[in-house]
Design an enzyme around this catalytic site. Structure first.
Site, mmCIF file in Angstrom:
data_model
loop_
_atom_site.group_PDB
_atom_site.id
_atom_site.type_symbol
_atom_site.label_atom_id
_atom_site.label_comp_id
_atom_site.label_asym_id
_atom_site.label_seq_id
_atom_site.Cartn_x
_atom_site.Cartn_y
_atom_site.Cartn_z
ATOM 1 C CG ASN A 35 0.470 -6.500 7.041
ATOM 2 O OD1 ASN A 35 0.370 -7.697 7.273
ATOM 3 N ND2 ASN A 35 1.575 -5.960 6.556
ATOM 4 C CG HIS B 259 7.226 0.090 5.621
ATOM 5 N ND1 HIS B 259 6.718 -0.040 6.898
ATOM 6 C CD2 HIS B 259 6.395 -0.636 4.822
ATOM 7 C CE1 HIS B 259 5.630 -0.793 6.869
ATOM 8 N NE2 HIS B 259 5.403 -1.169 5.631
#
Length: 435
Positions: free
Chosen positions: A307, A338
């Site tokens: 990512n 997250h």
């Protein structure tokens, strides 16, 4: 596993696919001289609002409202204050939404709506754009469009001046996925001359379509293997290693497929690497460097390439800001961003230790191993160990709950990170002694 099924059946890709015709339409309209810059901003903003409502339903308010507030803050505050306030507001809002997920999952013992998961994912991407833009203004890379509400302009005029900010925060090709696009890159695309604007490459889109088809076929095969086998709750001894590796492989294929689809959507709208050829365009960062991710024997390199646009954003936002133990701070913030689920906290802190161990292990190996056969053997062993550690971390992060984390930690798979932890302790002690 319920969490595995939920991840695999995530419907974001359907909405991303539905946005393709509108991305191609936007690219086509940008080639027309009669299509003004303001109209381009409005079309991207309207498309983002429509896509948010279609994908999230009433939960879209949780994304639209902070985007509006962030746009007002960014256009109202001075360069010295804008990042602090924008960061604090956006992370506070996102944390409250994640706490709502915690309350629903862990206290009420209920599965939240699938639209709520899409909303949280979009909110995390919005945080990237808000903080990236505020940092650009703070560092002088972007000039503020307004001097704030103290000026003589009316509120509608202030909102009109802030239109590029609102459009950037909610433009539809990046609303649900895709690599982070900087505001300078976004502005260069929207304000660029139609004669110099990027053209959508049909071959590039076709190639990505074929890649997605291949990954989906592999995923279907692997899903059959994983579904037919035992889970972590039923596996025995060394069998758990195969379960972990195959399950993590399923996660990887899902991520790769989503990243390629997101990349194709950005290209279809004209925000692809072709834009870098213009004088004002910045470099384009693709999230899916599959070859490097699957062949590297270094956890640190995997971390930088996984990512990739998000890794670069975290590096700029946290790591490069200084302070004690920037690596640990970066992974701790990533766990916060997250959602701070138990598995995420454990997984990201474990990841930080593994990266630190990786630096010491490979530095020691480069100084100690001389012969080519031993270097080849070392590379093969560390590749396998790297892939197994990444699989371990991935299952911890994706599992999220304490029950999934407990099953993972009590399996034979815990041997792999423990080996690196022991080597980290021994090599750090040796380094300290030599110093």
């Amino acid at each position: 596993m319920d969490w595995l099924q939920l991840f695999l059946l995530h419907p974001v890709s359907l909405y991303q696919g539905a946005a393709f015709p509108f991305a191609l339409l936007f690219n086509y309209l940008c080639a027309m001289d009669s299509f003004s810059t303001s109209a381009r901003y409005l079309l991207l903003l309207a498309g983002g609002g429509a896509l948010a409502w279609a994908a999230m339903g009433s939960f879209a308010v949780l994304v639209l409202l902070p985007a509006l507030c962030a746009g007002v803050l960014i256009s109202s505050l001075g360069p010295q204050d804008v990042h602090r306030w924008a960061f604090s507001f956006q992370m506070s809002w996102q944390t409250l939404c994640h706490l709502g997920l915690h309350y629903t999952e862990y206290y009420l013992q209920e599965r939240p709506s699938g639209r709520f998961y899409i909303t949280l994912s979009s909110l995390m991407l919005l945080t990237q754009r808000v903080t990236s833009l505020s940092l650009d203004i703070c560092e002088g890379k972007v000039k503020a469009a307004s001097r704030g509400i103290r000026g003589r302009s009316s509120i509608p005029e202030h909102l009109w001046k802030a239109l590029p900010y609102f459009s950037y925060l909610l433009f539809f090709p990046a609303l649900l996925g895709g690599s982070l696009c900087s505001f300078q890159r976004f502005q260069a695309r929207v304000q660029g001359s139609s004669s110099l604007g990027p053209r959508c490459s049909l071959w590039a889109l076709t190639w990505r379509g074929l890649q997605i088809l291949g990954l989906e076929c592999l995923k279907a095969v692997l899903r059959t293997v994983v579904g037919a086998g035992e889970g972590l709750s039923d596996c025995l001894q060394l069998q758990c290693i195969c379960v972990m590796w195959s399950t993590a492989g399923l996660f990887k294929l899902t991520y790769y497929s989503c990243w390629i689809l997101d990349d194709a959507l950005l290209r279809a709208a004209g925000f692809g690497p072709e834009l870098s050829q213009s004088p004002a365009g910045e470099g384009y960062t693709s999230d899916a460097d599959i070859w490097t991710l699957e062949t590297t024997h270094r956890i640190s390199l995997f971390t930088r390439k996984w990512n990739q646009s998000t890794a670069e954003w975290l590096r700029r936002l946290v790591f490069q800001q200084g302070g004690a133990r920037p690596l640990l701070q970066t992974f701790a913030f990533s766990a916060w961003w997250h959602g701070l689920h138990p598995g995420q906290v454990f997984g990201f802190l474990c990841w930080a230790l593994m990266v630190q161990a990786d630096y010491l292990i490979h530095t020691f190996a480069n100084l100690s191993i001389r012969s080519r056969p031993m270097r080849l053997l070392y590379r093969i062993v560390t590749w396998a160990h790297t892939q197994l550690i990444i699989a371990y971390i991935m299952l911890a992060v994706e599992g999220r709950s304490l029950s999934s984390l407990w099953l993972l930690c009590n399996s034979y798979n815990s041997v792999f990170p423990v080996v690196y932890c022991i080597l980290l302790f021994l090599l750090a002690k040796r380094k300290h002694t030599l110093n």
